[in-house]
Design a protein around this motif. Sequence first.
Motif, PDB file in Angstrom:
ATOM      1  N   UNK A  85       0.822  -1.207   0.000  1.00 42.41           N
ATOM      2  CA  UNK A  85       0.000   0.000   0.000  1.00 42.41           C
ATOM      3  C   UNK A  85       0.857   1.258   0.000  1.00 42.41           C
ATOM      4  N   UNK A  86       0.308   2.368  -0.535  1.00 46.15           N
ATOM      5  CA  UNK A  86       1.003   3.648  -0.425  1.00 46.15           C
ATOM      6  C   UNK A  86       1.145   4.049   1.047  1.00 46.15           C
ATOM      7  N   UNK A  87       2.049   4.968   1.311  1.00 50.14           N
ATOM      8  CA  UNK A  87       2.390   5.315   2.700  1.00 50.14           C
ATOM      9  C   UNK A  87       1.200   5.861   3.492  1.00 50.14           C
ATOM     10  N   UNK A  88       0.213   6.462   2.802  1.00 46.74           N
ATOM     11  CA  UNK A  88      -0.913   7.031   3.567  1.00 46.74           C
ATOM     12  C   UNK A  88      -2.017   6.006   3.883  1.00 46.74           C
ATOM     13  N   UNK A  89      -1.820   4.727   3.534  1.00 49.36           N
ATOM     14  CA  UNK A  89      -2.769   3.682   3.934  1.00 49.36           C
ATOM     15  C   UNK A  89      -2.237   3.056   5.227  1.00 49.36           C
ATOM     16  N   UNK A  90      -3.054   3.093   6.282  1.00 47.87           N
ATOM     17  CA  UNK A  90      -2.513   2.725   7.592  1.00 47.87           C
ATOM     18  C   UNK A  90      -2.974   1.352   8.075  1.00 47.87           C
ATOM     19  N   UNK A  91      -1.994   0.502   8.352  1.00 48.39           N
ATOM     20  CA  UNK A  91      -2.292  -0.824   8.929  1.00 48.39           C
ATOM     21  C   UNK A  91      -3.028  -0.660  10.255  1.00 48.39           C
ATOM     22  N   UNK A  92      -2.527   0.266  11.068  1.00 43.71           N
ATOM     23  CA  UNK A  92      -3.104   0.440  12.406  1.00 43.71           C
ATOM     24  C   UNK A  92      -4.568   0.865  12.338  1.00 43.71           C
ATOM     25  N   UNK A  93      -4.857   1.757  11.378  1.00 41.46           N
ATOM     26  CA  UNK A  93      -6.252   2.205  11.275  1.00 41.46           C
ATOM     27  C   UNK A  93      -7.143   1.018  10.887  1.00 41.46           C
ATOM     28  N   UNK A  94      -6.659   0.199   9.952  1.00 43.99           N
ATOM     29  CA  UNK A  94      -7.467  -0.935   9.487  1.00 43.99           C
ATOM     30  C   UNK A  94      -7.726  -1.915  10.640  1.00 43.99           C
ATOM     31  N   UNK A  95      -6.665  -2.204  11.395  1.00 43.27           N
ATOM     32  CA  UNK A  95      -6.834  -3.130  12.528  1.00 43.27           C
ATOM     33  C   UNK A  95      -7.780  -2.516  13.563  1.00 43.27           C
ATOM     34  N   UNK A  96      -7.676  -1.203  13.782  1.00 36.50           N
ATOM     35  CA  UNK A  96      -8.550  -0.540  14.753  1.00 36.50           C
ATOM     36  C   UNK A  96     -10.009  -0.597  14.283  1.00 36.50           C
ATOM     37  N   UNK A  97     -10.222  -0.449  12.962  1.00 37.06           N
ATOM     38  CA  UNK A  97     -11.590  -0.554  12.428  1.00 37.06           C
ATOM     39  C   UNK A  97     -12.191  -1.908  12.792  1.00 37.06           C
ATOM     40  N   UNK A  98     -11.399  -2.972  12.699  1.00 34.95           N
ATOM     41  CA  UNK A  98     -11.910  -4.307  13.039  1.00 34.95           C
ATOM     42  C   UNK A  98     -12.311  -4.370  14.511  1.00 34.95           C
ATOM     43  N   UNK A  99     -11.498  -3.753  15.353  1.00 34.73           N
ATOM     44  CA  UNK A  99     -11.832  -3.767  16.790  1.00 34.73           C
ATOM     45  C   UNK A  99     -13.121  -2.983  17.040  1.00 34.73           C
ATOM     46  N   UNK A 100     -13.274  -1.852  16.350  1.00 34.58           N
ATOM     47  CA  UNK A 100     -14.489  -1.038  16.513  1.00 34.58           C
ATOM     48  C   UNK A 100     -15.712  -1.833  16.056  1.00 34.58           C
ATOM     49  N   UNK A 101     -15.585  -2.502  14.926  1.00 31.49           N
ATOM     50  CA  UNK A 101     -16.717  -3.280  14.395  1.00 31.49           C
ATOM     51  C   UNK A 101     -17.153  -4.346  15.398  1.00 31.49           C
ATOM     52  N   UNK A 102     -16.187  -4.999  16.017  1.00 39.82           N
ATOM     53  CA  UNK A 102     -16.505  -6.018  17.031  1.00 39.82           C
ATOM     54  C   UNK A 102     -17.273  -5.363  18.183  1.00 39.82           C
ATOM     55  N   UNK A 103     -16.725  -4.232  18.635  1.00 42.95           N
ATOM     56  CA  UNK A 103     -17.328  -3.534  19.772  1.00 42.95           C
ATOM     57  C   UNK A 103     -18.767  -3.115  19.488  1.00 42.95           C
ATOM     58  N   UNK A 104     -19.038  -2.759  18.225  1.00 41.36           N
ATOM     59  CA  UNK A 104     -20.387  -2.312  17.883  1.00 41.36           C
ATOM     60  C   UNK A 104     -21.347  -3.478  17.695  1.00 41.36           C
ATOM     61  N   UNK A 105     -20.845  -4.695  17.852  1.00 37.72           N
ATOM     62  CA  UNK A 105     -21.740  -5.848  17.791  1.00 37.72           C
ATOM     63  C   UNK A 105     -21.913  -6.438  16.407  1.00 37.72           C
ATOM     64  N   UNK A 106     -21.123  -5.989  15.443  1.00 40.34           N
ATOM     65  CA  UNK A 106     -21.175  -6.617  14.112  1.00 40.34           C
ATOM     66  C   UNK A 106     -20.612  -8.026  14.197  1.00 40.34           C
TER      67      UNK A 106
END
Length: 362
Positions: free
Chosen positions: A173-194
């Motif tokens: 990925x280009x430098x402005x695509x963030x691994x950390x953000x993607x992993x955090x999105x997964x944690x948020x999705x879990x938390x929201x009950x998806x």
Amino acid sequence: MNPLIEKAALKPYNLTHGEIVSLLSLEDTDELFSAAYQLKCRYVGKTVSMRGIIEMGNVCAKNCYYCGIRRGNPNVKRYQLSEDDVVRMARWSFEQDYGSLVLQSGELESERNTEYIERILKRIREFGGDAFGITLSLGEQTEEVYRRWREAGAHRYLLRIESSVPELYAKLHPADHSFERRAECLRVLKRLGYQTGSGVMIGLPGQTLDDLAHDIEFYHALDLDMIGMGPYLPHADTPMGRGLELTDAYAAAQLKLGLKMIAVTRLYLHDVNIAATTALQALDDRGREQGILSGANVLMPNVTDTEYRRNYQLYENKPCLDENSAKCRNCLNWRVLAIGETINWGQRGDPPHYNAKNPRKA
Ligand code: SAH
Ligand code: SF4
């Protein structure tokens, strides 16, 4: 029987990192595939769940180095389905007894897009009720957007981490695509009950078996409910795919590795849903059936109108570009029956992993 396979089948998460690597490196795969298939049957029986996938649009703000619809590819005719078209395709899927649906597109973060999805979700819920599964696969979004879509009726989300190894992710990925953000999105999705799904591309240039074992451990660490992963396939209009030719030998190796990942993931995680993705079929006409016989339990046939399919080629060699949705339904039904399995028509097909932890929730 290989003692490691026996050990893995006893209970979930019963392999060390080195043991996962060792199963992934097996040359003779018969025992591995059949043990994983038996485990799949133990959790969901001899049934396969269906999700119709609607490719809603190919406009994408991102520029992933492997993907055919990346922002930087000028050779793609861009489209976005109208709200009415998406709802019509969703209704068709519902009436055809697909127990669930996936809405997928390039990644767009805008209020306009958020509202478009919200309206579509509400309209699908009106005729589908709670018994119809709705999965979104719309990339990285803010917590607020995920919450709004959950309230509007989505209950599953697919967001592949692509590779769980940050150094490899950075090369894709280009430098402005963030691994950390993607992993955090997964944690948020879990938390929201998806019901939350992720996965990786398999057989990426530079990827090792050690990396793939790390991916399987990542699925566990994030407590995922669904796994959707598939072989990497080159696309000539991308920085990564340029000059990479899909020879027969390369295709055979990618297929074998893809099937091994399905089998070892099943043996390690036991009770999740695992998709036999279309990329497997791009490598071999019977690729998806082989995926099921190696431990997968979900199929995701395309239910988008044929006229749009050519413009949604994430990779080349994508199958079923000319078949219409009714044909795909029929074809898959026969293919599944031919391997001695039946389709869970009309069922949402929730992951046993999620049901075990949420006995009373939707
Ligand atoms: N934009 C969304 C959803 C659409 S892309 C997202 O990125 O999450 C869906 C998936 O297609 C990606 O997650 C990626 O794993 C897969 N994909 C893209 N290009 C590919 C390629 N060349 N080979 C195999 N899979 C690919
Ligand atoms: Fe866009 Fe998804 Fe393709 Fe990346 S993988 S370019 S986010 S559609």
